[in-house]
Scaffold this motif. Structure first.
Motif, PDB file in Angstrom:
ATOM      1  N   VAL A  23       0.757  -1.297  -0.011  1.00 42.06           N
ATOM      2  CA  VAL A  23      -0.056   0.203   0.062  1.00 42.06           C
ATOM      3  C   VAL A  23       0.886   1.391  -0.058  1.00 42.06           C
ATOM      4  O   VAL A  23       0.326   2.328  -0.717  1.00 42.06           O
ATOM      5  CB  VAL A  23      -0.861   0.130   1.312  1.00 42.06           C
ATOM      6  CG1 VAL A  23      -1.616   1.327   1.300  1.00 42.06           C
ATOM      7  CG2 VAL A  23      -1.844  -1.210   1.098  1.00 42.06           C
ATOM      8  N   PHE A  45      -4.922  -3.445   0.001  1.00 39.05           N
ATOM      9  CA  PHE A  45      -4.292  -2.995  -1.142  1.00 39.05           C
ATOM     10  C   PHE A  45      -5.657  -2.512  -2.106  1.00 39.05           C
ATOM     11  O   PHE A  45      -5.866  -1.634  -2.514  1.00 39.05           O
ATOM     12  CB  PHE A  45      -3.350  -3.669  -1.998  1.00 39.05           C
ATOM     13  CG  PHE A  45      -2.926  -3.155  -3.248  1.00 39.05           C
ATOM     14  CD1 PHE A  45      -1.590  -2.524  -3.074  1.00 39.05           C
ATOM     15  CD2 PHE A  45      -3.297  -3.288  -4.331  1.00 39.05           C
ATOM     16  CE1 PHE A  45      -0.788  -1.892  -4.101  1.00 39.05           C
ATOM     17  CE2 PHE A  45      -2.994  -2.564  -5.519  1.00 39.05           C
ATOM     18  CZ  PHE A  45      -1.576  -1.788  -5.557  1.00 39.05           C
ATOM     19  N   GLU A  71      -7.569   0.397  -0.816  1.00 40.76           N
ATOM     20  CA  GLU A  71      -6.772   1.563  -0.962  1.00 40.76           C
ATOM     21  C   GLU A  71      -7.156   2.086  -2.421  1.00 40.76           C
ATOM     22  O   GLU A  71      -7.260   2.996  -2.661  1.00 40.76           O
ATOM     23  CB  GLU A  71      -5.210   1.434  -0.860  1.00 40.76           C
ATOM     24  CG  GLU A  71      -4.449   2.709  -0.831  1.00 40.76           C
ATOM     25  CD  GLU A  71      -4.902   3.566   0.104  1.00 40.76           C
ATOM     26  OE1 GLU A  71      -4.628   4.978  -0.002  1.00 40.76           O
ATOM     27  OE2 GLU A  71      -5.439   3.463   1.400  1.00 40.76           O
TER      28      GLU A  71
END
Length: 483
Positions: free
Chosen positions: A17, A57, A60
């Motif tokens: 991330v 991830f 995000e």
């Protein structure tokens, strides 16, 4: 730009991330450019992260660009398809927040499957529960452009637990008896794939039509009759018969369709007759042939052992003691032999050992050999008379008779080597004979225990099925009374 895309995909593979945020700080439009031109990649970074289960991830990336959740890869799969197929529950939960729940049922991949189909196909029960919470209506949707339901998917891919879960949530008469493009119901598919546990579940716990026909006018019992025989087939056959299954040719025909169906049935019988010439012989046929061969061999051995017992036969008539003592020159041994074996007149052709101290063993030898001979002849007679030994129970009776026959021949052999051994042969008397007796007794004990346990298992299964049927009838009665 190509280098930036490579870093982005590397971050997706690693679930990094921090790298994603750094790339977005350098170029806030990188995800937009990715949608416009993915630079030859077959999937987006969101596909990669979803497939590998990097939930953070995924969260995000969809926070910055929600449209990526709707992008398709070269197999026309969305990131949700990939996460579901791999069973990444947390990633699925993140992606579900981005999906239009009303359209989830029509989000098909290249094979025409929505996410629920994939979860059922892979047996992902936890994912399936999560999907049903969000879009319960998607469970009723078939595969794209096909008549195959999600229950068909479970049976086709042998996912019994997923099938049980779905049936408990959608036990509807229509959906359980739905047919695919070939007219195959769930029962047809389960019988075709030899899924005995699935067959039992459908028959006992659902409202499946046991005598439904497919597009070729075959019932489940017809399909079973055409398949290559195995032990599973007999269990399936018993389950179908217990629920009143029948062949399509045994069912009553409508008056306005009798002639064409009769012609079709005749053609079916001709086809079956041709097919029977090439179909491998079934288990019962092989069992009968094996019993016939073994019984014939035992009968031959028993006849030989009965006509030529250990020690042979007297070749002339006379007194037995003088016959033995004549070749011995030692006077003391002659006296001992005369006392141990008093004179007895014998005739030519009589057994020698029956005149001496082995006469007791000779009686046991003769009795066990006779049991083996008569038992083997009985098996041969029953098999060649053409009696309907087409049931496992009758074949089991013949097998038990064969066990008794083989045991009798074993006793015959043990007595033969014991009698034939000299009195001074300590090794044969105290080692070989007890080892043979203990070994054979152990083998018979193991076989008896295995078959006894199998009988108890079958009885337990029958009792469990009976309880389930009673419970199902009771539930149906309660439903009817409430209506």
């Amino acid at each position: 730009m190509e280098r930036v895309f490579s870093l982005l995909y590397k971050a997706a593979r690693e679930g990094n991330v921090t790298t994603l945020r750094q790339l977005l700080e350098q170029d806030s439009l990188i995800l937009d450019r990715l949608i416009i031109n993915n630079n030859g990649f077959s999937e987006t970074p969101l596909h990669v992260a979803a497939m590998l289960g990097h939930a953070d991830f995924v969260q995000e990336i969809i926070t910055h660009k929600l449209e990526l959740a709707k992008e398709l890869d070269i197999w026309r799969s969305t990131p949700l398809h990939l996460a579901v197929a791999k069973g990444h529950l947390e990633t699925v939960r993140v992606l579900l927040s981005t999906v239009d729940h009303e359209l989830m049922s029509s989000i098909w991949d290249g094979e025409g499957r929505n996410p629920l189909h994939l979860a059922a196909m892979r047996g992902r029960l936890d994912v399936l529960r999560e999907l049903l919470k969000v879009a319960p209506e998607a469970i009723w949707v078939n595969l794209k452009d096909r008549s195959e339901t999600i229950l068909h998917v479970c049976v086709r891919h042998n996912q019994l637990e997923a099938l049980k879960f779905l049936v408990n949530n959608m036990d509807d008469y229509q959906i359980v008896n739905a047919k695919d493009d070939y007219g195959m119901t769930l029962l047809h598919l389960a019988v075709t794939n030899k899924q005995i546990e699935t067959v039992k579940f459908l028959l006992i716990n659902t409202k499946i039509e046991v005598n439904a026909v497919n597009a070729s006018k075959f019932t489940a019992l017809d399909i079973l009759a055409q398949s290559q025989r195995s032990e599973k087939d007999f269990d399936i056959l018993e389950s179908l018969h217990s629920m009143g299954a029948s062949r399509a040719t045994d069912q009553p025909l409508p008056m306005d369709h009798q002639k064409p169906i009769k012609a079709t049935t005749h053609h079916h019988h001709v086809h079956q007759k041709d097919k029977a010439t090439t179909k491998p012989r079934n288990w019962l046929t092989r069992k009968r042939e094996s019993l016939m061969v073994v019984a014939s061999l035992i009968a031959t051995m028993a006849f030989q052992a009965g006509t030529t017992p250990p020690g042979g036969l007297w070749q002339d008539s006379g007194f037995s003691s003088s016959k033995l003592s004549s070749p011995v020159s030692d006077e003391n041994i002659n006296n001992v032999m005369s006392i141990a074996h008093p004179p007895a007149y014998h005739f030519a052709g009589e057994s020698i050992i029956s005149y001496y101290n082995h006469h007791y063993y000779y009686h046991i030898y003769l009795l066990s050999n006779t049991v083996g001979f008569v038992g083997s002849l009985s098996i041969i007679l029953l098999l060649v008379t053409g009696l309907p030994f087409c049931r496992k129970f009758l074949m089991w009776i013949l097998t038990v008779v064969l066990w008794v026959t083989i045991t009798a021949m074993t006793i015959t052999y043990i007595i033969a080597i014991y009698v034939a051994a000299p009195g001074s042969d300590f090794w044969t008397t105290f080692y070989v004979t007890p080892i043979l007796v203990i070994t054979w007794g152990g083998v018979m004990l193991v076989i008896a225990l295995l078959h006894t346990s199998r009988v108890f298992i079958n009885l337990f299964q029958c009792f469990r099925n009976f309880i389930r049927r009673r419970r199902r009838q009771y539930n149906c009665t309660d439903v009817e009374s409430s209506m």
